[in-house]
Design a protein around this motif. Structure first.
Motif, PDB file in Angstrom:
ATOM      1  N   UNK A  48       0.809  -1.222   0.000  1.00 24.65           N
ATOM      2  CA  UNK A  48       0.000   0.000   0.000  1.00 24.65           C
ATOM      3  C   UNK A  48       0.845   1.277   0.000  1.00 24.65           C
ATOM      4  N   UNK A  49       2.137   1.143  -0.233  1.00 26.67           N
ATOM      5  CA  UNK A  49       3.009   2.320  -0.212  1.00 26.67           C
ATOM      6  C   UNK A  49       2.779   3.189  -1.444  1.00 26.67           C
ATOM      7  N   UNK A  50       2.802   4.478  -1.229  1.00 26.49           N
ATOM      8  CA  UNK A  50       2.715   5.407  -2.354  1.00 26.49           C
ATOM      9  C   UNK A  50       4.088   5.562  -2.992  1.00 26.49           C
ATOM     10  N   UNK A  51       4.132   6.236  -4.136  1.00 22.24           N
ATOM     11  CA  UNK A  51       5.398   6.426  -4.830  1.00 22.24           C
ATOM     12  C   UNK A  51       6.351   7.300  -4.015  1.00 22.24           C
ATOM     13  N   UNK A  52       5.821   8.308  -3.349  1.00 18.65           N
ATOM     14  CA  UNK A  52       6.667   9.173  -2.518  1.00 18.65           C
ATOM     15  C   UNK A  52       7.261   8.401  -1.341  1.00 18.65           C
TER      16      UNK A  52
END
Length: 334
Positions: A48-52
């Motif tokens: 669930x990690x975002x790109x940032x």
């Protein structure tokens, strides 16, 4: 000058001294960096990690890997300060093959391996090696060093216990296979399958995925479970005893160091007192000699005055002067 710099860096990197501010700061910094790096590695597996967030975790890995690389190279550079690794080439090679140095090397290899070969088929296995950075904490953690010392001290007993467990596992799994195979062919299809049941039973975990169904198999399983309780208590007892011995040894070493320091202090104090007493005694002797010489001169002059200047026998004058000196000293002491 370079040798002095190397000695200072060696003391900072290799010796964890509470009195050395830079050494203490290095220990705290590297320990925190290891914890942050491992936490970043664990967090990077989240889907669930975002790109940032992924970019932040990658930057943490890059920075920490560069710091660990610089630390490793500095250790190789300054290790020649130690007499065991004094040779410019073979000494560094010998130092590089030490367990802690190998851990340092393996912990930074995944970063450069993935950097040079990003399409390797066993990328996940290489990334998993990053967890070895936790072992780097053994340089800075007294608890981990104590655990290592205990395991090393009890290695023979632990190996003997592991061998006994292995023999029991082979024997119990083989017997259980022949007892349960006909009644339970899918579960106890082979001795390796029975060994999985043996491991689960010996450790008293009991997953319940494999279990005997015949009366004889249940009886043997119960016996094996009781044996497992006793056998797996042996390593725990050995390690507990090892910890107790190690703690006592460290206490004795600390007491011996304190006693030695106290004895050295008392010896230095006594020596200083002796030196002060000796100086005072020398000063008193000098004053006594000086006053005695003045008194002797007065006695000689008095003797000459009493005997007259025409008296030629100097021995009689000296005897009289000595007599007058002794009388003067005796009256002075009284």
């Amino acid at each position: 000058m370079p040798k002095q710099i190397k000695s200072q860096i060696y003391a900072i990197l290799e010796k964890s001294e509470l009195g050395n501010f830079y050494s203490l700061a290095d220990d705290i910094f590297i320990t925190c960096l290891i914890a942050i790096n491992v936490a970043a590695f664990i967090a990077s597996t989240s889907p669930t990690l975002s790109q940032e967030q992924q970019l932040i975790l990658e930057n943490i890995e890059i920075v920490s890997s560069l710091v660990f690389t610089i630390e490793y190279l500095l250790r190789l550079w300054v290790c020649t300060v130690d007499s065991r690794y004094s040779h410019p080439f073979w000494g560094r090679l010998r130092y590089g093959l030490t367990p802690l140095s190998l851990i340092d090397l393996i912990s930074i290899l995944p970063f450069y391996s993935l950097l040079l070969f990003p399409n390797l088929s066993f990328v996940n296995l290489i990334r998993l090696l990053r967890l070895l950075r936790l072992l780097k904490m053994s340089r800075y953690s007294e608890s981990l060093r104590t655990l290592g010392a205990v395991l090393y001290a009890k290695k023979e007993e632990l190996i003997a216990t592991a061998f006994a467990v292995f023999i029991l596992l082979i024997f119990a799994s083989s017997v259980m296979y022949f007892v349960e195979n006909e009644a339970h062919p899918e579960t106890f299809a082979s001795i390796p399958d029975a060994m999985w049941w043996g491991v689960v039973t010996l450790t008293t975990v009991g997953y319940g995925d494999i279990y005997p169904i015949t009366p004889l198999g249940k009886f043997l399983g119960a016996i094996l479970a009781f044996l497992g309780i006793g056998i797996f208590a042996l390593p725990a007892g050995l390690i507990a005893a090892g910890f107790s011995e190690e703690v006592q040894r460290k206490k004795q070493e600390k007491m011996a160091a304190n006693l030695e320091q106290s004895a050295n202090f008392q010896a230095v104090k006594r020596l200083a007192e002796i030196e002060v007493g000796f100086e005072q005694k020398q000063r008193a002797i000098a004053l006594h000699v000086e006053s005695s010489s003045e008194l002797m001169k007065m006695c000689v002059q008095t003797a000459k005055q009493k005997l007259g200047s025409d008296f030629k026998n100097e021995q009689i004058i000296c005897d009289l002067a000595i007599h007058l000196y002794n009388e003067a000293v005796r009256k002075f002491e009284l």
